[in-house]
Design an enzyme around this catalytic site. Structure first.
Site, PDB file in Angstrom:
ATOM      1  N   LYS A  44      54.520  90.532   6.638  1.00 25.30           N
ATOM      2  CA  LYS A  44      54.538  90.040   7.932  1.00 25.30           C
ATOM      3  C   LYS A  44      56.668  89.930   8.060  1.00 25.30           C
ATOM      4  O   LYS A  44      57.530  89.744   6.478  1.00 25.30           O
ATOM      5  CB  LYS A  44      54.662  89.354   8.476  1.00 25.30           C
ATOM      6  CG  LYS A  44      55.076  88.391   9.582  1.00 25.30           C
ATOM      7  CD  LYS A  44      55.128  89.540  11.076  1.00 25.30           C
ATOM      8  CE  LYS A  44      55.908  89.668  11.729  1.00 25.30           C
ATOM      9  NZ  LYS A  44      56.188  90.138  12.784  1.00 25.30           N
ATOM     10  N   ALA A  69      55.966  93.008  20.871  1.00 30.23           N
ATOM     11  CA  ALA A  69      57.076  92.211  21.454  1.00 30.23           C
ATOM     12  C   ALA A  69      56.594  91.194  20.283  1.00 30.23           C
ATOM     13  O   ALA A  69      56.883  90.071  21.072  1.00 30.23           O
ATOM     14  CB  ALA A  69      57.378  92.478  22.383  1.00 30.23           C
ATOM     15  N   LEU A  72      59.184  88.904  15.419  1.00 32.76           N
ATOM     16  CA  LEU A  72      59.121  87.858  14.183  1.00 32.76           C
ATOM     17  C   LEU A  72      59.166  86.815  14.536  1.00 32.76           C
ATOM     18  O   LEU A  72      58.962  85.684  13.892  1.00 32.76           O
ATOM     19  CB  LEU A  72      60.568  88.144  13.892  1.00 32.76           C
ATOM     20  CG  LEU A  72      61.589  89.233  13.054  1.00 32.76           C
ATOM     21  CD1 LEU A  72      62.489  89.139  13.156  1.00 32.76           C
ATOM     22  CD2 LEU A  72      60.441  89.833  12.693  1.00 32.76           C
ATOM     23  N   CYS A 129      64.442  95.727  13.317  1.00 32.40           N
ATOM     24  CA  CYS A 129      63.267  95.075  14.420  1.00 32.40           C
ATOM     25  C   CYS A 129      64.334  95.274  15.851  1.00 32.40           C
ATOM     26  O   CYS A 129      65.117  94.765  16.257  1.00 32.40           O
ATOM     27  CB  CYS A 129      63.240  93.642  13.845  1.00 32.40           C
ATOM     28  SG  CYS A 129      62.192  93.268  15.294  1.00 32.40           S
ATOM     29  N   GLY A 216      52.798 103.820  16.306  1.00 35.42           N
ATOM     30  CA  GLY A 216      51.660 104.600  15.792  1.00 35.42           C
ATOM     31  C   GLY A 216      51.670 106.490  16.321  1.00 35.42           C
ATOM     32  O   GLY A 216      52.380 106.862  16.235  1.00 35.42           O
ATOM     33  N   GLY A 243      53.227 106.285  12.025  1.00 34.89           N
ATOM     34  CA  GLY A 243      52.327 106.610  12.407  1.00 34.89           C
ATOM     35  C   GLY A 243      51.115 108.006  11.247  1.00 34.89           C
ATOM     36  O   GLY A 243      50.288 108.494  11.958  1.00 34.89           O
ATOM     37  N   GLY A 264      50.594 101.346   9.004  1.00 29.44           N
ATOM     38  CA  GLY A 264      51.311 100.699   9.899  1.00 29.44           C
ATOM     39  C   GLY A 264      49.875  99.877  11.019  1.00 29.44           C
ATOM     40  O   GLY A 264      48.605  99.700  10.212  1.00 29.44           O
TER      41      GLY A 264
HETATM   42  C1  LIG Z   1      52.493  94.281  15.739  1.00 29.70           C
HETATM   43  C2  LIG Z   1      53.585  95.178  14.623  1.00 29.70           C
HETATM   44  C3  LIG Z   1      54.385  94.381  13.894  1.00 29.70           C
HETATM   45  C4  LIG Z   1      55.872  94.442  13.409  1.00 29.70           C
HETATM   46  N1  LIG Z   1      56.289  93.429  12.750  1.00 29.70           N
HETATM   47  C5  LIG Z   1      57.474  94.056  11.737  1.00 29.70           C
HETATM   48  C6  LIG Z   1      58.280  93.303  10.769  1.00 29.70           C
HETATM   49  O1  LIG Z   1      57.921  91.907  11.074  1.00 29.70           O
HETATM   50  N2  LIG Z   1      59.557  93.762  10.263  1.00 29.70           N
HETATM   51  C7  LIG Z   1      59.213  95.661   9.650  1.00 29.70           C
HETATM   52  O2  LIG Z   1      60.624  95.055   9.657  1.00 29.70           O
HETATM   53  N3  LIG Z   1      58.509  95.938  10.883  1.00 29.70           N
HETATM   54  C8  LIG Z   1      57.570  96.112  11.884  1.00 29.70           C
HETATM   55  N4  LIG Z   1      56.517  96.364  12.302  1.00 29.70           N
HETATM   56  C9  LIG Z   1      57.242  97.353  12.020  1.00 29.70           C
HETATM   57  C10 LIG Z   1      56.113  98.391  11.106  1.00 29.70           C
HETATM   58  O3  LIG Z   1      56.286  98.145   9.897  1.00 29.70           O
HETATM   59  C11 LIG Z   1      56.233 100.467  10.865  1.00 29.70           C
HETATM   60  O4  LIG Z   1      57.294 100.068  10.649  1.00 29.70           O
HETATM   61  C12 LIG Z   1      56.347 101.079  12.839  1.00 29.70           C
HETATM   62  O5  LIG Z   1      54.894 100.505  13.406  1.00 29.70           O
HETATM   63  C13 LIG Z   1      55.782 102.267  11.930  1.00 29.70           C
HETATM   64  O6  LIG Z   1      54.895 102.315  11.206  1.00 29.70           O
HETATM   65  P1  LIG Z   1      53.393 102.671  12.206  1.00 29.70           P
HETATM   66  O7  LIG Z   1      53.243 103.598  13.113  1.00 29.70           O
HETATM   67  O8  LIG Z   1      52.765 102.999  11.205  1.00 29.70           O
HETATM   68  O9  LIG Z   1      53.129 100.917  12.398  1.00 29.70           O
HETATM   69  C14 LIG Z   1      55.917  95.639  13.231  1.00 29.70           C
HETATM   70  C15 LIG Z   1      54.978  96.959  14.270  1.00 29.70           C
HETATM   71  C16 LIG Z   1      53.889  96.310  14.444  1.00 29.70           C
HETATM   72  C17 LIG Z   1      52.843  97.763  16.028  1.00 29.70           C
END
Ligand SMILES: Cc1cc2nc3c(=O)[nH]c(=O)nc-3n(C[C@H](O)[C@H](O)[C@H](O)COP(=O)(O)O)c2cc1C
Ligand SMILES: Cc1cc2nc3c(=O)[nH]c(=O)nc-3n(C[C@H](O)[C@H](O)[C@H](O)COP(=O)(O)OP(=O)(O)OC[C@H]3O[C@@H](n4cnc5c(N)ncnc54)[C@H](O)[C@@H]3O)c2cc1C
Ligand SMILES: Cc1cc2nc3c(=O)[nH]c(=O)nc-3n(C[C@H](O)[C@H](O)[C@H](O)COP(=O)(O)OP(=O)(O)OC[C@H]3O[C@@H](n4cnc5c(N)ncnc54)[C@H](O)[C@@H]3O)c2cc1C
Ligand SMILES: Cc1cc2nc3c(=O)[nH]c(=O)nc-3n(C[C@H](O)[C@H](O)[C@H](O)COP(=O)(O)O)c2cc1C
Ligand code: FES
Ligand code: FES
Lengths: 304, 265, 304, 265
Positions: A44, A69, A72, A129, A216, A243, A264
């Site tokens: 995280k 949202a 962090l 972010c 996603g 995604g 993710g």
């Molecule tokens: C609930 C949540 C929290 C996230 N927190 C962070 C974070 O703290 N730092 C970061 O660089 N990306 C964060 N992300 C982004 C993910 O690391 C990733 O880049 C993004 O979700 C796209 O991938 P996915 O579609 O497989 O989830 C977060 C995403 C989600 C859904």
């Protein structure tokens, strides 16, 4: 069959990592997944001081996607070093710390704090972010400011530095070039797309923080395109994400130019998604008689 | 805690818009505690994407069956309603921290609003197991918009508890909400143990009624993604020492919390 | 109940239009929908000369979305004026022509050709098409070049001018400000998100044109966010689109600040989507005792 | 042409991986012509989003039933396979331009590769209707990877046609593809009317075999969004006069085209 990949100095035994913020500090999913099987665990987003994060609601489902949202929320770098890193030592997996800050100095100070820290394999610098008022995506929105953050981080640590890029820009390739020149060892992309949803009953934004980050399966085409463009623009390795829910999704990223991938949002749907993606990649290589995963990296660019 | 496709042994309407689903799940039935929840996939496709949290309404350990009582609230629960006996449903659980059980003899008040009865039903089963036939000290208060909208009311009565009902429209029992009803029946003297589940306004007014009650426990709801404490989305505010807001995570620190630890305002 | 809206001089009897390129020239759907019930018909992107469009495959399904790379196939403005406009005269509905070009001169020449043309209610200036090599999205990627196109179009016609914006930019609000200053009467947003997909069997891009434009429910959160930001930045009316499939989707856009909405990809799934969106909006107004749809426009901004 | 939810009266496997679905659809049964297709929603959710084009395999006008023969090829057809008798399926159609029917007495060759039999089955039914019992001039060539992989073979035989089969593995009939088989059986002399449907390589080699045959008609496939000519996605190249490529749209100008108008290379 060779699955090992090298992401800017971080040796991953296979190309499948977890995406920051979706896998906690790894331990939350340890009951479902043997963490030692993963290529890397990206934890995280971590800041200098602890942060409570944004007010509720922090999450909202959208078609084939999720808006978040979180803002962090994290216990701060000291707690991460003292409480979480020691637990992760039991697993044979490189741990990558995702760092975020309000100012360039924040990033530099995090980088130097983590430099030489036992159990840290590398840094993922979150300049993307969308859920914080200061810093975050603002740095990643412009090649120059992105480069500035990476330059300072680079100067403050000997650890491998991965710049995490935002898709909310006119040219992600230009930002990638900026951070590559500033000394990033690798890039990871994409962070979430800036989005929002409105609750038509209350006529208010569905998220406490108004806007949020979309992730996603819905965003996968945007992410594959970003990897494709960045692969053509820079020579450093790419960690692709956005995604990925299955091995065939992951293979799209690899063929577009990603050396590694991160899972993710799919973890929320299927806690074993990381391992299943890995197993599916293995089967694909076997079935297609491919000895080394690196043969597939960027394969779709051939002749284009 | 595990993630599995479970065979559906039952999926029937109990009252309009509310259904009871039974799942063949021996391990889960052994492991589940009242107040814990399951995280359920309502579709095998990517829409809806996220799982839905549903409380364990009953765990029949002998038969190895776990039950969920659910209200059709939207897309996900609508798809769940269409699942047929013999189909499989992908379930993660049991998740979260449940109610702490009373000791035999403790005075108990149980307050359920609407579908809030779901986790309380399991709790009441456990209380019956602890107390045996003598459940005089246990008062159950159930409410809904109308008398016919209180799910599994007969079944709760059949357990042998004295059940008081409240309805918004006065169609059965007390006209008003469950908290007002409990206030009236108990004359403001709440027993050692208070358990509640229901909509936020109900929990808020219970908080006002109970003040600093040391053992009152309520189950909270918040939109969830992971259900296991990894995404940090399902927050609820807890009483903080400093200026900064402090949050707990419903899926991991809850869904059951001590009412006095919460900041419901 | 008042449903009528004024989009920069185009009077629509209700806020529901069709999105360019998803409804042909209107006639393809006339068997399913009484075109006279619609607020406006926005026709396929039209260029000076006929265009064959891109090679196959032109479309690829993605999670809750669609990638397209049609590449502005169209019969050219003369055929549109001579063949299609006359057929649309039978319907009591304003017709908006979506125009596209390779150069600023192309746009200006289209605008002056259509000026005073019977049956044309307004122009939607497509500076956001991701599927053509020249022009298109390039113009819309930068506030200055976007403004330049609009300025020339504005000078060449007396028709209402709607600038159609791209979401593939760092700040859509800045582009909106640019076109508003250049004389746009309204903006429509969003055009498609730049995306791509790879066929892992052939290890080639799934679309003939490599990259394409992502549309459909998947992009809705990005579109609502764009409307929200642009509403705060400019005063001209907004036509909102991107993933609208139901009345509640449309209401999100309206509450975010759109005066009208357009239904695109959803037509493919449900040919009666436009009318069903309209009927759903009517029910919402009725149930909530709202006399005039304009009361809802931007409602979600209150107090934020 | 309409869009409706139709009741499923049948959905059964005919050979492994291939199913036949019957829909109660009086109007549609009256309106459909061989070669036309239906545009089918496979899920009520947003994933998969687009409809799937499936040919009308038979229209039983008396009973008011329309049949689709489909191969489970991916997400959409997998969901279709799970639909149960009594469920409803959302269908748009009949769409596109079908085969032009022969006149009684015309010599006819019908070539189907794999699932390509689907629209041809309807065509053969119509030919039987026109020709009556005397179908000597009609030759049917069906092929697949293996003999047991030719769908509805027995049913075509039962219509009374002389059917020649080709299989890649030689497990039944000619070892090779349908075009080679037809070449051999017909000795290179194709009749007035040639109808075909099958994978692109088959259509290409048929094109080479037939040269400039004036009446040969083939059914084309391309990924579709709207199905009604509005989105311009489903192109196939046609012979052009100039340098620029010229495209037709499969959903509207086809799916059946004169083979000699196409540019299959
Ligand atoms: C609930 C949540 C929290 C996230 N927190 C962070 C974070 O703290 N730092 C970061 O660089 N990306 C964060 N992300 C982004 C993910 O690391 C990733 O880049 C993004 O979700 C796209 O991938 P996915 O579609 O497989 O989830 C977060 C995403 C989600 C859904
Ligand atoms: C710990 C816990 C236990 C629960 N136990 C039960 C139960 O036993 N029986 C029952 O009927 N309901 C229960 N709920 C509420 C149930 O989760 C929601 O009704 C359900 O998620 C609605 O999904 P939907 O797709 O039908 O509705 P939609 O409104 O379409 O859902 C859209 C999104 O909002 C979320 N959401 C909507 N309502 C709620 C809510 N009240 N709480 C949390 N998320 C919500 C959904 O999970 C989904 O992500 C519980 C909730 C929690 C948090
Ligand atoms: C005019 C026409 C008639 C057809 N008739 C039949 C029939 O009678 N029986 C039958 O089994 N199949 C038929 N097909 C092919 C059928 O449409 C595809 O097999 C089906 O769309 C696959 O969908 P899926 O979700 O199962 O596969 P997926 O591979 O998951 O589909 C993904 C996407 O690709 C598209 N797609 C995949 N394969 C094809 C294809 N071959 N042609 C067009 N689009 C495709 C889908 O529509 C969807 O948008 C026909 C196709 C066309 C164009
Ligand atoms: C097949 C297709 C063709 C399109 N063609 C055009 C076009 O010619 N001109 C244009 O401005 N937008 C075009 N668009 C974009 C749409 O008008 C709309 O902005 C976008 O699809 C988002 O809306 P939706 O998600 O409702 O489809 C096209 C979209 C699709 C899917
Ligand atoms: S739902 Fe992810 S932390 Fe609670
Ligand atoms: S599928 Fe839309 S034009 Fe053919």
């Amino acid at each position: 069959m060779k699955l090992e990949v090298n992401i800017g100095g971080i040796i991953m035994k296979n190309p499948v990592a977890t995406a920051s913020g979706t896998f906690g500090f790894g331990l939350e999913y340890a009951g479902f997944v043997d963490l030692s099987r993963l290529g890397a665990v990206v934890v995280k987003g971590t800041t200098r001081l602890p942060r409570p994060g944004n007010p509720a609601p922090r999450i909202c489902e959208t078609p084939a996607g999720v808006l978040n949202a979180i803002g962090l929320e994290n216990p701060g770098v000291e707690a991460v070093v003292e409480k979480y890193l020691p637990c992760l030592k039991d697993y044979d997996v490189p741990v990558i710390i995702n760092i975020a800050g309000d100012t360039v100095e924040d990033y530099a100070s995090l980088a130097s704090r983590l430099d030489g820290c036992q159990g840290v394999a590398g840094l993922e610098v979150n300049i993307s972010c969308p859920n914080v008022k200061k810093g975050g995506m603002l740095f990643g929105s412009d090649p120059d400011s992105a480069a500035e953050v990476i330059r300072e981080v680079r100067a403050a640590t000997r650890l491998p530095v991965i710049a995490k890029l935002s898709p909310n820009v006119t040219s992600i390739a230009a930002v990638a070039e900026g951070v590559a020149r500033a000394g990033a060892d690798a890039v990871s992309l994409i962070n979430t797309l800036l989005g929002m949803s409105i609750d038509i009953k209350s006529r208010r934004p569905a998220l406490g923080n108004v806007m949020g980050g979309l992730s996603g399966p819905a965003v996968r085409p945007v992410a594959v395109r970003a990897v494709w463009q960045v692969y053509r623009a820079v020579g450093i390795p790419i960690m692709g994400m956005g995604g990925i829910a299955s091995a065939s999704d992951a293979l799209q990223f690899i063929m577009a130019g990603a050396s590694a991938v991160a899972v993710g949002t799919a973890n929320f749907v299927n806690p074993r998604a990381t391992v299943e993606v890995l197993e599916g990649i293995e089967s694909y290589l076997l079935e297609n008689n491919i000895r080394d995963i690196s043969q597939l990296v960027g394969a779709a660019h051939q002749g284009i | 805690m595990y993630s599995k496709k479970l065979r559906v042994v039952k999926n029937v309407e109990v009252i309009p818009g509310h259904r009871l689903m039974g799942l063949e799940a021996h391990e889960l039935a052994m492991a589940a505690a009242p107040g814990q929840f399951l995280h359920v996939r309502c579709s095998e496709t990517l829409d809806p994407l996220l799982r839905r949290p549903i409380s364990v309404c009953l765990a029949d350990r002998e038969r190895g069956t776990v039950y969920m009582l659910y209200r059709i609230a939207g897309k996900g629960t609508e798809l769940l309603a269409r699942v047929k006996k013999g189909d499989f449903v992908d379930v993660l659980g049991p998740l979260g921290r449940g109610y702490s059980l009373p000791q035999k003899g403790d005075g108990v008040a149980v307050l359920g609003g609407g579908i809030g009865i779901a986790p309380l039903y399991f709790l009441l089963e456990c209380i019956k197991g602890i107390y045996g036939p003598d459940t005089d000290g246990v008062s159950v208060f159930l409410g809904a918009a109308a008398y016919t909208a209180i799910p599994v009311l007969d079944q709760v009565r059949a357990m042998g508890f004295s059940v008081h009902t409240a309805t918004d429209d006065g169609s059965g029992g007390f006209k008003g909400n469950v908290v007002q009803l409990a206030e009236e029946v108990l004359g403001g003297r709440y027993p050692d143990r208070v358990y509640a589940c229901g909509p936020l306004p109900m929990l808020k007014s219970l908080g006002q009624a109970l003040g600093d009650h040391p053992a009152a426990e309520v189950s909270m709801e918040e939109h969830m993604a992971c259900g296991v404490g990894a995404c940090l989305s399902c927050i609820c505010r807890v009483r903080a020492k400093g200026e900064e807001p402090e949050y707990a995570h419903v899926c991991k620190d809850g869904p059951v919390f001590k009412l006095r630890d919460l900041c419901l305002a």
